[in-house]
Structure formats: C-alpha cells, structure tokens
Design a protein around this motif. Sequence first.
Motif, mmCIF file in Angstrom:
data_model
loop_
_atom_site.group_PDB
_atom_site.id
_atom_site.type_symbol
_atom_site.label_atom_id
_atom_site.label_comp_id
_atom_site.label_asym_id
_atom_site.label_seq_id
_atom_site.Cartn_x
_atom_site.Cartn_y
_atom_site.Cartn_z
ATOM 1 N N ASP A 115 -34.000 0.726 -52.705
ATOM 2 C CA ASP A 115 -32.565 0.662 -52.416
ATOM 3 C C ASP A 115 -31.791 1.831 -53.008
ATOM 4 O O ASP A 115 -30.641 2.060 -52.635
ATOM 5 N N HIS A 116 -32.427 2.549 -53.922
ATOM 6 C CA HIS A 116 -31.732 3.646 -54.598
ATOM 7 C C HIS A 116 -31.530 4.811 -53.631
ATOM 8 O O HIS A 116 -32.478 5.278 -53.001
ATOM 9 N N LYS A 117 -30.284 5.260 -53.527
ATOM 10 C CA LYS A 117 -29.963 6.313 -52.553
ATOM 11 C C LYS A 117 -29.364 7.564 -53.186
ATOM 12 O O LYS A 117 -29.113 8.536 -52.483
ATOM 13 N N HIS A 118 -29.091 7.520 -54.470
ATOM 14 C CA HIS A 118 -28.273 8.572 -55.061
ATOM 15 C C HIS A 118 -29.096 9.527 -55.924
ATOM 16 O O HIS A 118 -29.077 9.482 -57.146
ATOM 17 N N GLY A 119 -29.848 10.373 -55.215
ATOM 18 C CA GLY A 119 -30.534 11.492 -55.847
ATOM 19 C C GLY A 119 -31.522 11.114 -56.925
ATOM 20 O O GLY A 119 -32.309 10.180 -56.780
ATOM 21 N N TYR A 120 -31.441 11.869 -58.023
ATOM 22 C CA TYR A 120 -32.424 11.734 -59.093
ATOM 23 C C TYR A 120 -31.861 10.985 -60.304
ATOM 24 O O TYR A 120 -32.372 11.127 -61.405
ATOM 25 N N GLY A 171 -20.562 -6.725 -63.498
ATOM 26 C CA GLY A 171 -21.815 -6.474 -62.809
ATOM 27 C C GLY A 171 -21.946 -5.000 -62.474
ATOM 28 O O GLY A 171 -20.945 -4.272 -62.379
ATOM 29 N N GLU A 172 -23.181 -4.563 -62.297
ATOM 30 C CA GLU A 172 -23.445 -3.165 -61.963
ATOM 31 C C GLU A 172 -23.019 -2.871 -60.536
ATOM 32 O O GLU A 172 -23.196 -3.701 -59.633
ATOM 33 N N VAL A 173 -22.420 -1.694 -60.325
ATOM 34 C CA VAL A 173 -21.997 -1.304 -58.984
ATOM 35 C C VAL A 173 -23.216 -1.239 -58.065
ATOM 36 O O VAL A 173 -24.279 -0.755 -58.451
ATOM 37 N N SER A 174 -23.085 -1.773 -56.858
ATOM 38 C CA SER A 174 -24.188 -1.760 -55.905
ATOM 39 C C SER A 174 -24.216 -0.431 -55.149
ATOM 40 O O SER A 174 -23.226 0.319 -55.146
ATOM 41 N N GLU A 175 -25.335 -0.159 -54.508
ATOM 42 C CA GLU A 175 -25.463 1.085 -53.746
ATOM 43 C C GLU A 175 -24.442 1.118 -52.612
ATOM 44 O O GLU A 175 -23.857 2.166 -52.330
ATOM 45 N N GLU A 176 -24.210 -0.015 -51.956
ATOM 46 C CA GLU A 176 -23.251 -0.065 -50.846
ATOM 47 C C GLU A 176 -21.832 0.186 -51.360
ATOM 48 O O GLU A 176 -21.064 0.932 -50.742
ATOM 49 N N LEU A 178 -21.012 1.818 -54.035
ATOM 50 C CA LEU A 178 -20.911 3.208 -54.474
ATOM 51 C C LEU A 178 -20.692 4.133 -53.289
ATOM 52 O O LEU A 178 -19.910 5.092 -53.367
ATOM 53 N N ASP A 179 -21.373 3.852 -52.175
ATOM 54 C CA ASP A 179 -21.166 4.659 -50.967
ATOM 55 C C ASP A 179 -19.714 4.581 -50.505
ATOM 56 O O ASP A 179 -19.098 5.598 -50.166
ATOM 57 N N PRO A 189 -14.978 8.618 -60.905
ATOM 58 C CA PRO A 189 -15.876 8.613 -62.074
ATOM 59 C C PRO A 189 -16.949 7.527 -61.998
ATOM 60 O O PRO A 189 -17.826 7.478 -62.851
ATOM 61 N N ILE A 190 -16.884 6.651 -61.010
ATOM 62 C CA ILE A 190 -17.873 5.583 -60.866
ATOM 63 C C ILE A 190 -19.155 6.154 -60.286
ATOM 64 O O ILE A 190 -19.140 6.816 -59.241
ATOM 65 N N ASN A 191 -20.260 5.923 -60.967
ATOM 66 C CA ASN A 191 -21.556 6.426 -60.545
ATOM 67 C C ASN A 191 -22.566 5.289 -60.536
ATOM 68 O O ASN A 191 -22.269 4.156 -60.910
ATOM 69 N N SER A 192 -23.764 5.608 -60.101
ATOM 70 C CA SER A 192 -24.836 4.622 -60.121
ATOM 71 C C SER A 192 -25.025 4.117 -61.552
ATOM 72 O O SER A 192 -25.133 4.906 -62.494
#
Length: 634
Positions: A115-120, A171-176, A178-179, A189-192
């Motif tokens: 599910d991880h989409k944000h680079g490295y 809760g941790e921000v989800s990939e959706e 974050l997109d 400033p919100i990141n994975s």
Amino acid sequence: MLESLYKRKKTSRFDVLFYIVTGIFIILGLRLFAMQVLEGGYYQSKAEGNRLRMVPMTAARGIMYDRNGQILVGSRPAYTISIMPTGKPLDEQELDKLAELIHKKPEEIQKKVNDHKHGYEPIRIATDISMDVVTNVEEHRHELPGVSIDVEPLRFYPYETMASQLFGYVGEVSEEELDEIKDKDPSSPINSGTILGRAGLEKLYDAVLRGTDGGKQLEVDATGRPVAEVDRKNTIPGSNIHLTIDVSIQKAAEEAVDKQLNQLQAQGTPATGAAVVALDPNTGAVLAMVSAPEFNPNWFARGITTKQWEQLNNDKAHPFENKVIAGEYPPGSPFKIVTGAAALDLKKVTPDEMIFDSGKHWLIDKRNAEGEALGWLNFNRALAKSDNVYFYELGNRLGIENIDTYARYFGLGEKTGINLVGEAAGNVASPEYKKKVFDQEWYLGETFDAAIGQSFHLVTPLQMAVLLSQVANGGIRYEPYVVSRVDHADGTPAEIFGPKKLGVLPIPKNVMDLIREGLRDVTSEGGTAGEVFKGFPIAVAGKTGTAENAHGRDHGWFVAYAPYDNPRIVVVAIVEQGGFGAGSAGPIVRDILAAYFNVPQRDVSKQDNTTNTSKTGQGGFARLQSNDTTPTRR
C-alpha cells in the motif's frame, strides 16, 4: 575515366559515413548536455535517492491539562519497527522471519508494503513494541536488511477510557488521505507516518496539538541498511491546551457511573448506558463529562486491531457517541421546571392555589403512575412530589404555545454553543413540528404530555445542565466551554477562554425562588429523592425524572445543584433504560456531589431501584390521541 568514376563513388560513400557518424556524435552530445545541464538536478536527486533516505521523525503532540495542571492526555516514548523500501519485492524468508519476531502475520506486513506509495520513506509496520521484541529483532538484524528500530513519541491516555469521547483519539495518516492532502497542498507538512487527530478534542485542536514533524537523512547501502546519518531536522512539539475538566470530579463521575450501571444490571435492569455532565453554574465551565460505555483511545494510538475495531463498531450502545452533547432524550419530569415557571409567571396558578389530584385529570383520562392520588396540592408540594395530574392542569391552562415559548427562554430547541463537534439541538414540542413531520393536527392530550416533559420534546444532557444552571445562578445563560486556554509553543497563552453570557431569563426572581424552593424539597424528607439524599450534609436542590423510551425500558433522569443557597456545581445524569430516576440516576449524582464536597459516599449496593419515596410523576407517556386512558409512567 573508369578510375575517376570509382574515386568519386568512394569519396561519396566516405562523406555519407562521415555525416552519419558526425550526426550520431551530435545527437549524443546534445543528449549528454540535456542530461548533465538541463536535467542534471533531476538525475542528481534520483542518484541521491538511491543512496540517501529521509526518515521522518514524528513530533510529540501537545499535552491536555486539567484545570489544576494535571496531565489528562500526553505522549510517551515507544519503540517502532519500520522497513526501508528498496524498490524490490520483499524476500519471503525475511518477511516470514520478521513476522515471527514481531508476532504479526506475514500478509499484514506485505499489505503495508504494497500500500505504500510515497517513495523511499520508511514504512512503519509495528508500534509500541515490547523490549523482548526489540531484543529479538536486534539479535537477528543481520538477517533483516532494511529493518530499523526507532523511538518515537506515542500518544498516551493515562486514564485509559476516561472521557474518551471528549478527548477523542489519533491515528496515522493513510495513503489515500495523504494523496488528497498533497493534491490540495503540495507544501503541506503532513507526510507519511504523520499522526492526526481523528475525533473529539484531538481532531478539533489537531492543528494546535500536532506540532511539526522533523526527519533525519541517512546514507544506506544497496540493501537499504542505514550506514550513517548525513543530516537532521529536529521536530517541533505541538502546543498544549488546558481544559476546564477537574480530574478528581471526572474520576468520581466515572466511578459512580460504573458502579451504578453494574449495580442496576445485577438487579436485572438493562441500563445500557449513561451520560453525566457537571458544570460550574456561575461560568459555564465543564467540570466533568462522562458518556458510557466508553472506549480506550490507547488502542488507536498503538494501532487498533481488526478484532478491537469490530468490537467497538458493532457495540449497539454506541461507545463512540458523546451522549452528553449528541444524545437526545425526552426530558421527563425535570421539564416541570419550565412548565411551573411559565404557569407562575403568567399567573395561570398561584403558589398557594390548591389543585385536587384524584389520580387522573378531570378533562382527559391521564393519570399518575400506578393509579396514585395525592389529593389537594399546592405548587411546592406538587413539584416536590412530581405530581403529573397537577402539571397536566398547568399544561391545560397554559396551552402548548406558552409551553413552547418558555422552553425556548431556557435555551431548549437549540444548541448550547459548546465548542465540540457533534452537538445536537434537541426539539421543543409544538403543533408546527407535528404538522411538518407527521402532517397531523395537535391534540390537547399532547399538550398534557408536553407539560410533563414528554410528547415531542427532546433534550441533551448538556441542555438540561444549562437549564438548571440558569435556575441555580439567578437566570443567566452561559455558553458551556471545556477549553480554557491554548498555549504558544513556548508555553505562553495564545488564547484564553472564559465565561460567555448568552442571555438572561425574562422571568421574575420571585417566580424562580418558588421553583428553587420546590427543587430543594425534592431532596428533603418526603420528596421524590428524599431517601437518596437522606443525611447528606449539604443542602441540594434537584429533580427526578423518568422518560418514556420507545425502544425499551424508561430512561432515568436526575438533575441537581448544590449548595442550595450558594450554588457552585450543577450535575445532570441520565441512565438509559435505568427506570425510575431516583433509583437509577440519583445515586450517581449523589456520589459526584459527595466527591466535590468531600462527603462520605453512599453504598449504592443497598439502593433498591424498585422503591422510592413517591411514584407519582417522574415522566409521562407521549400519546397522540386526546382520549388515551393509559396511565403515565413514573
């Protein structure tokens, strides 16, 4: 001649070859120029990305303090495990090994990676792991390239379930998510891995509490294993907020609710839930707020499991709902405060006029509970005994329009204005409402029901607390509030909140004095709550109530303020499907007042919910037809 022709052909072939080679070199040169000059920055960053990794560092969220500086919600250090993505599929043996060490299923870890989409950026796969797990992972680190263990601040609720709907959860921000955030604001400033407020004050004040995440730039080898730290950006902790909640009163309220619900359920009463709120009637500050059942927000901070989520989501008692602000219930007999004030103010009755209670009203066959008949009653005795027949007659004299008007004087039918998400407005019974919703005409019997707090009336516990605060403080309606101060990052005040006056009751003092005297006698010997407050050293004014519930047993109300002659606290409690208010909600309020005034608590295990001083009129049964002969319920 032939020789000359041959030389020309040879020269022509050489020229073509020369031009081709020259063209190739020109193209390569241009491409090299473009790559090194025009696109140099892009390829440099891509090369750096293969060698350097930016590892986010989560900022500690701001602290929530109670009114005395006690920590209600904070953060604590916790170990987390992350995987550094390499762009290659995870090795199955490494995946199985890691899953075994951290006690997770391999497919759970694989899903997080997929599910991880944000680079490295590192992928957090476990939070708040124990020292035993940390030790095991460290011992097998050589078998787990790309796996890292970090210490991060974890949101921590030291009192577990206490005031969970008020505080909320994170809760941790989800990939959706974050997109969506990055699409709207690429510079966000919100990141994975950023932790967001999801409910309650955590969500409402998320921008204040969250702070600014930092990060460290690591050099990694081909397997993704960190080699060295290259650079670091420190985190900025979130700002603190100060609440009006008094943790000692909150704890007493929580314990009183738990004890009473357990007691009622042991007796066979459903008692599915409860709501309690305590206010300072002179400011509107919320001293305690309980909505039962509650949930443990630490589950969300650590990463809630599927089993835990299903348990909460499928609970028919709605643990996520803050019933103090969102629960709408018929007010039952506490509404007789409104009816009585209206009748006295409009001279529909005098304090000394005697009205005869034969057990049913002379005009419509509406009765007291269990056929009781109390004979001749003046206003004070009728309120202290919560006599339905008496208040039916007041409703008959007033009419529904006057009842509606005075209910709105007290703030019913509209939100209190507290700065919390999800507050309900309730409803005030009226012919217009019935016509709009049901397209039916109004009956006199419904006016009778409305006069004792039934019919289409709906209130929240907070609205009842605001209503009673006006009775206690002399008629001033304050906007209730739960946050008293928001700090800057350095701890200095950024915003300060205090009492906000919304209005004054347009009812004379002498009328309200009569109401207050009747409420005092409710808790005195012979009143409907006389047994509950027997021997209590502080003079208490209160009102019992039992509200008809279409989905089960009646709800039990108790509202009170104390001391009677110098009010400092208002407490409102409702027990869902608890039955008579004196027996179900009364002990809760008594225990809270006992804690507030440092009085020995009552042993509610000896409280019999089936017997009370009076069974006359703790509520009523909302009927649409004026010829209904069903007795009203206490």
